[in-house]
Design an enzyme around this catalytic site. Structure first.
Site, PDB file in Angstrom:
ATOM      1  N   GLU A  25       0.818  -1.328   0.091  1.00 54.90           N
ATOM      2  CA  GLU A  25      -0.105  -0.126  -0.183  1.00 54.90           C
ATOM      3  C   GLU A  25       0.951   1.375   0.087  1.00 54.90           C
ATOM      4  O   GLU A  25       1.918   1.309   0.344  1.00 54.90           O
ATOM      5  CB  GLU A  25      -0.947   0.029   1.228  1.00 54.90           C
ATOM      6  CG  GLU A  25      -0.122  -0.035   2.504  1.00 54.90           C
ATOM      7  CD  GLU A  25      -0.851   0.680   3.835  1.00 54.90           C
ATOM      8  OE1 GLU A  25      -1.415   1.718   3.813  1.00 54.90           O
ATOM      9  OE2 GLU A  25      -1.224   0.025   4.793  1.00 54.90           O
ATOM     10  N   LYS A 159      -3.278  -2.294  16.007  1.00 56.80           N
ATOM     11  CA  LYS A 159      -2.901  -1.469  17.228  1.00 56.80           C
ATOM     12  C   LYS A 159      -3.812  -1.132  18.244  1.00 56.80           C
ATOM     13  O   LYS A 159      -5.005  -1.259  17.885  1.00 56.80           O
ATOM     14  CB  LYS A 159      -2.431  -0.119  16.691  1.00 56.80           C
ATOM     15  CG  LYS A 159      -1.098  -0.159  15.838  1.00 56.80           C
ATOM     16  CD  LYS A 159      -0.966   1.526  15.721  1.00 56.80           C
ATOM     17  CE  LYS A 159       0.094   1.336  14.717  1.00 56.80           C
ATOM     18  NZ  LYS A 159      -0.437   1.000  13.480  1.00 56.80           N
TER      19      LYS A 159
HETATM   20  N1  PSU Z   1      -1.965   1.494  10.621  1.00 57.69           N
HETATM   21  C1  PSU Z   1      -0.693   1.501  10.487  1.00 57.69           C
HETATM   22  N2  PSU Z   1      -0.076   2.222   9.536  1.00 57.69           N
HETATM   23  C2  PSU Z   1      -0.811   2.747   8.536  1.00 57.69           C
HETATM   24  C3  PSU Z   1      -2.180   2.626   8.409  1.00 57.69           C
HETATM   25  C4  PSU Z   1      -2.774   1.889   9.589  1.00 57.69           C
HETATM   26  O1  PSU Z   1      -0.152   0.997  11.568  1.00 57.69           O
HETATM   27  O2  PSU Z   1      -0.266   3.447   7.659  1.00 57.69           O
HETATM   28  C5  PSU Z   1      -3.211   3.238   7.328  1.00 57.69           C
HETATM   29  C6  PSU Z   1      -3.477   1.930   6.248  1.00 57.69           C
HETATM   30  O3  PSU Z   1      -3.377   2.615   5.009  1.00 57.69           O
HETATM   31  C7  PSU Z   1      -4.703   1.628   6.795  1.00 57.69           C
HETATM   32  C8  PSU Z   1      -5.288   3.175   7.241  1.00 57.69           C
HETATM   33  O4  PSU Z   1      -5.678   1.328   5.631  1.00 57.69           O
HETATM   34  O5  PSU Z   1      -4.285   3.720   7.883  1.00 57.69           O
HETATM   35  C9  PSU Z   1      -6.826   2.966   7.952  1.00 57.69           C
HETATM   36  O6  PSU Z   1      -7.100   4.326   8.264  1.00 57.69           O
HETATM   37  P1  PSU Z   1      -8.614   4.405   8.552  1.00 57.69           P
HETATM   38  O7  PSU Z   1      -8.657   3.924   9.993  1.00 57.69           O
HETATM   39  O8  PSU Z   1      -9.039   6.011   8.297  1.00 57.69           O
HETATM   40  O9  PSU Z   1      -9.543   3.636   7.693  1.00 57.69           O
END
Ligand code: PSU
Ligand code: MN
Length: 307
Positions: A25, A159
């Site tokens: 990603e 996390k």
């Molecule tokens: N968790 C991480 N690093 C990240 C992300 C999540 O440890 O970079 C990023 C990923 O791209 C994940 C996104 O899909 O955050 C989730 O964001 P949201 O909670 O806004 O959907």
């Protein structure tokens, strides 16, 4: 394939010949890690995937195209340009049509990988049900995508910025197989364990490949989530990191951070508060996922070839 997809020639050839390709990603580059560590992370992750027999395919939205396989210049732009949009399922058509530069999340990387014919995707952590979701209704689109889209995602768990028990309940309701890799408890990203048991686990990549192949043969929609714990030598002190996370969540609420800004804000604050220690752990767990993800892709394609 639709007209927006632009696949780098090496990856296109690999896919045509049923060779293992592993997607990455780009939100982790633009919004997940600071420059220049983000560039270092992509380069090393790509090299690890190659060393383990697969071809890396980083995905982003560049000038109106879904690019699968990026140039060095694309990666530099994603890593440094402040105008890069974080793109989940909602934002995909908008950012493409406006020819903006967009970084794909877990959800949108899954969508684009599937459009390109890729079956495996390595990242750090997924989004999930946020703590306090009762008030905010903040549930990442990543979970719904895992329910819908047939890609295997290799991550290091979720996390503690998330509500882990509710994230697991959501995945159970949606029928997503969450498989511990050599573990039977949910890893919590910075640490190898949590108090949450996993119902499914696998001892090696051949076992995983066989499960994924069986799911495919049954025609069951949706993804598979492989939970691969951070290596012991890089895991963090649980009490310390949880305290930092708790503070970051309070600070996000106080500052009124909402919507898609929540996860990037928390990640950035945690890196600052641990003086980079969490960033180092984050990079190491991505490398570890790259190794397992590439080995799994290799095992899967050799299983398919033997059938
Ligand atoms: N968790 C991480 N690093 C990240 C992300 C999540 O440890 O970079 C990023 C990923 O791209 C994940 C996104 O899909 O955050 C989730 O964001 P949201 O909670 O806004 O959907
Ligand atoms: Mn959200």
């Amino acid at each position: 394939m639709n007209e927006y997809i632009d696949i780098y020639s090496e990856i296109k050839t690999a896919l045509e010949y049923n060779q293992p390709v592993v997607a990455l990603e780009s939100t982790i580059i633009s919004h997940g890690m600071p420059y220049p560590d983000n560039i270092d992370m992509v380069q090393k992750t790509g090299a690890i995937i190659r060393r383990n027999g697969a071809i890396p395919a980083t995905i982003a939205l560049i000038d109106g195209k879904i690019k699968i396989g990026l140039s060095e210049e694309d990666i530099y732009r994603l890593a440094t340009d402040k105008n890069v949009k974080k793109v989940s399922r909602r934002d995909l058509a908008y950012v493409l049509a406006k020819k903006e530069i967009g970084a794909t999340t877990v959800a949108s990387t899954m969508i684009c990988a599937q459009m390109g014919g890729i079956k495996f995707f390595v990242t750090g952590g997924i989004g999930g049900v946020h703590r306090g979701y009762e008030q905010t209704m903040d549930v990442s689109a990543d979970l719904e995508e895992l329910a819908e889209t047939e890609i295997t995602v290799i991550c290091a768990g979720a996390k503690a910025i998330l509500d882990l028990p509710r994230t697991m309940e959501y995945l159970e309701t949606k029928g997503v197989p969450v498989i511990g890799y050599q573990t039977d408890v949910l890893p919590a990203f910075y640490t190898r364990t949590s108090s949450i048991p996993l119902q499914l686990s696998a001892n090696d990549t051949h076992e995983l490949a066989s499960i994924i192949n069986t799911k495919r043969s049954l025609g069951l929609k949706g993804g598979v989530l492989v939970m691969n714990p951070i290596p012991a030598e890089h895991s963090m002190d649980e009490a310390m990191i949880n305290q930092v996370i708790d503070q970051a969540i309070v600070s996000a609420a106080q500052q009124g951070i909402a919507g898609k800004d929540v996860t990037p804000y928390l990640l950035k604050t945690i890196v600052e508060q641990t003086e980079g220690q969490s960033l180092k752990a984050n990079m190491e767990l991505v490398f570890n996922n790259a190794q397992v993800g590439a080995q799994l892709a290799v095992a899967y394609y050799s299983l398919r070839a033997s059938l």
